[in-house]
Write an enzyme that holds these catalytic residues in place. Structure first.
Site, PDB file in Angstrom:
ATOM      1  N   ASP A   1     -30.681 -24.144  30.503  1.00 21.02           N
ATOM      2  CA  ASP A   1     -31.534 -23.051  30.058  1.00 21.02           C
ATOM      3  C   ASP A   1     -31.975 -23.307  28.606  1.00 21.02           C
ATOM      4  OD1 ASP A   1     -32.845 -20.636  30.267  1.00 21.02           O
ATOM      5  OD2 ASP A   1     -31.095 -19.542  31.006  1.00 21.02           O
TER       6      ASP A   1
ATOM      7  N   ASP B   1     -38.146 -14.889  34.956  1.00 23.75           N
ATOM      8  CA  ASP B   1     -37.033 -14.696  35.896  1.00 23.75           C
ATOM      9  C   ASP B   1     -37.431 -13.796  37.057  1.00 23.75           C
ATOM     10  OD1 ASP B   1     -35.610 -16.014  33.989  1.00 23.75           O
ATOM     11  OD2 ASP B   1     -34.175 -14.398  33.608  1.00 23.75           O
TER      12      ASP B   1
HETATM   13  C1  GLA Z   1     -32.231 -16.870  31.794  1.00 21.35           C
HETATM   14  C2  GLA Z   1     -32.591 -17.661  33.049  1.00 21.35           C
HETATM   15  C3  GLA Z   1     -31.980 -16.992  34.256  1.00 21.35           C
HETATM   16  C4  GLA Z   1     -30.477 -16.912  34.103  1.00 21.35           C
HETATM   17  C5  GLA Z   1     -30.128 -16.179  32.809  1.00 21.35           C
HETATM   18  C6  GLA Z   1     -28.654 -16.245  32.487  1.00 21.35           C
HETATM   19  O1  GLA Z   1     -32.820 -15.616  31.772  1.00 21.35           O
HETATM   20  O2  GLA Z   1     -33.970 -17.780  33.201  1.00 21.35           O
HETATM   21  O3  GLA Z   1     -32.303 -17.714  35.438  1.00 21.35           O
HETATM   22  O4  GLA Z   1     -29.935 -18.200  34.088  1.00 21.35           O
HETATM   23  O5  GLA Z   1     -30.828 -16.737  31.687  1.00 21.35           O
HETATM   24  O6  GLA Z   1     -28.322 -15.572  31.329  1.00 21.35           O
END
Ligand code: GLA
Length: 434
Positions: A163, A224
């Site tokens: 990430d 997300d």
């Molecule tokens: C980000 C990512 C998500 C998830 C969260 C975890 O928002 O895009 O897919 O992994 O972090 O905190």
């Protein structure tokens, strides 16, 4: 003869030198990865006291691994079980190494990997290039890239989602390629999922898809996913609006990732669940479920375990599909070219009134003239029979639902589709004979 061989060798060498570096190609993810990921459904629930069944703990992953292995998922290709954020302790250990939370993962990640491997599955883990993960756990700063890659490899990890919370664009431009090199240097095959483009708006000039395809096996481009139909619509709108940029970037070993499948959760109706599956398949998206496999309904399971759907998603040509029609009636048509001159069509309705009868022909959808297809409805299973390119046909599409077809030419066409990713957007995206 010798001279020909020699000049052939020289040519190969010259070509190799002239081509941009593809040294980081790791040979993995030739088809979109499939499996299960904790985030969308289980988030950062770390309260194992109050919610032992659903908190992020080794127990959750042991149980999901059992389900993947015992309920028919693994045989269909769902092989990765991926730990997302909030697995680690709040501090690195004295040696600077990432360590799992000792209360929630008392056996350690290596033991979890062994458990998963013993069931014919693979283990994925989550890291973040930055000071902290998005959930506030220790991140991987540039000086830790090599150490963390080695830790993951030593634990027997098979996939890494890296990430990008809490890092700058400059750090990301350095760190993502560096992690690719570090993973390769471990000698362990580790599928590499990069969130880099999602942090840079997902589009050129900030995002360079040529570089991404060289260093990452998949990448998150956009926001997300959440447990709602609105979220699906906003993701699909973004991906298809930008298909001229995104579609050519995908292929065996390197995939766009519109995020997890939320089928089986709370936000989608039955029709909408079918739509997510069909649209993700047409996008050649990774199929990473994020749902409680211990409690999934038969209806959701049937959608996720549709064999023909999975065969289409995993087609070896690995060409991402495109939206080819957007009607005023709020019907959209998507096409994904497949191997053996086959293809998949998805008819999608954004209507909110009633099932809609949509009439068209394969000719209108730019299929080759004078061809005859055997059509199979992917959800119903019904074979529709010999359909000529010129024939008009109708499909009835439910509100926020899809009809999905798999089409095979009845006599194998002597030439495969001429569908090239490199085709200029202005030329459209037409399956046409060479
Ligand atoms: C980000 C990512 C998500 C998830 C969260 C975890 O928002 O895009 O897919 O992994 O972090 O905190």
């Amino acid at each position: 003869m010798g001279a020909i061989v020699l000049s052939g060798l020289a040519l190969v060498l010259a070509l190799a030198l002239a081509l941009p570096s593809v040294a980081l190609e790791n040979g993995l993810a030739r088809t979109p990865p499939m499996g299960w990921m904790s985030w969308e459904r289980f988030r950062c629930n770390v309260d194992c006291q109050a919610d032992p069944r659903n908190c992020i703990s080794e127990q959750l992953f042991f149980e999901m691994a059992d389900r993947l292995a015992e309920d028919g998922w693994r045989e269909l290709g769902y092989e990765y079980i991926n730990i997302d954020d909030c697995w680690s302790a709040k501090q690195r250990d004295a040696a600077g190494q990432l360590v799992p939370d000792p209360k929630r993962f008392p056996s350690g990640i290596k033991a979890l990997a062994d458990y998963v491997h013993a069931r014919g599955l693979k283990l994925g883990i989550y890291g973040d290039l930055g000071i902290f993960t998005c959930g506030g756990y220790p991140g991987t700063m540039l000086e830790h890239v090599k150490q963390d890659a080695e830790t993951f490899a030593a634990w027997g990890v098979d996939m890494l989602k890296l990430d990008g919370c809490y890092s700058s664009a400059e750090e990301q431009a350095k760190g993502y390629p560096e992690m690719a090199r570090a993973l390769n240097a471990t000698g362990r095959p580790i599928v590499y999922s990069c969130s880099w483009p999602a942090y840079q708006g997902g589009l050129p000039p900030k995002v360079n898809y040529t570089i991404l395809a060289e260093i990452c096996n998949l990448w998150r481009n956009y926001d997300d996913i959440q447990d709602s139909w609105d979220s699906i619509l906003s993701i699909m709108d973004w991906f298809f609006t930008n298909q001229d940029v995104l579609q050519p970037a995908a292929g065996p070993g390197h995939w766009n990732d519109p995020d997890m499948l939320i089928i089986g959760n709370f936000g989608l109706s039955y029709e909408q669940s079918r739509s997510q599956m069909a649209l993700w398949t047409v996008m050649a998206a990774p199929l990473l479920m994020s749902t409680d496999l211990r409690a999934i309904s038969p209806g959701a399971k049937e959608i996720l375990q549709n064999r023909l759907m999975i065969q289409i998603n995993q087609d070896p040509l690995g060409i991402q599909g495109r939206r080819i029609v957007k009607e005023k009636s709020c019907i959209e048509v998507f096409l994904r070219p497949l191997s053996q001159a086959a293809s998949a069509l998805v008819f999608f309705s954004r209507r909110t009134d009633m099932p809609f009868r949509y009439t068209t022909s394969l000719a209108k959808l730019h299929f080759p003239e004078d061809a005859v297809y055997e059509v199979q409805d992917v959800y119903i299973g019904k074979i529709i029979g010999a359909l000529k390119t010129a024939d008009n046909f109708s499909v009835i599409i439910n509100p926020s639902g899809v009809v999905m077809w798999y089409l095979r030419p009845m006599e194998l066409l002597t030439q495969p589709w001429h569908v090239v990713r490199q085709q200029a957007p202005s030329k459209g995206f037409h399956p046409a004979l060479l």
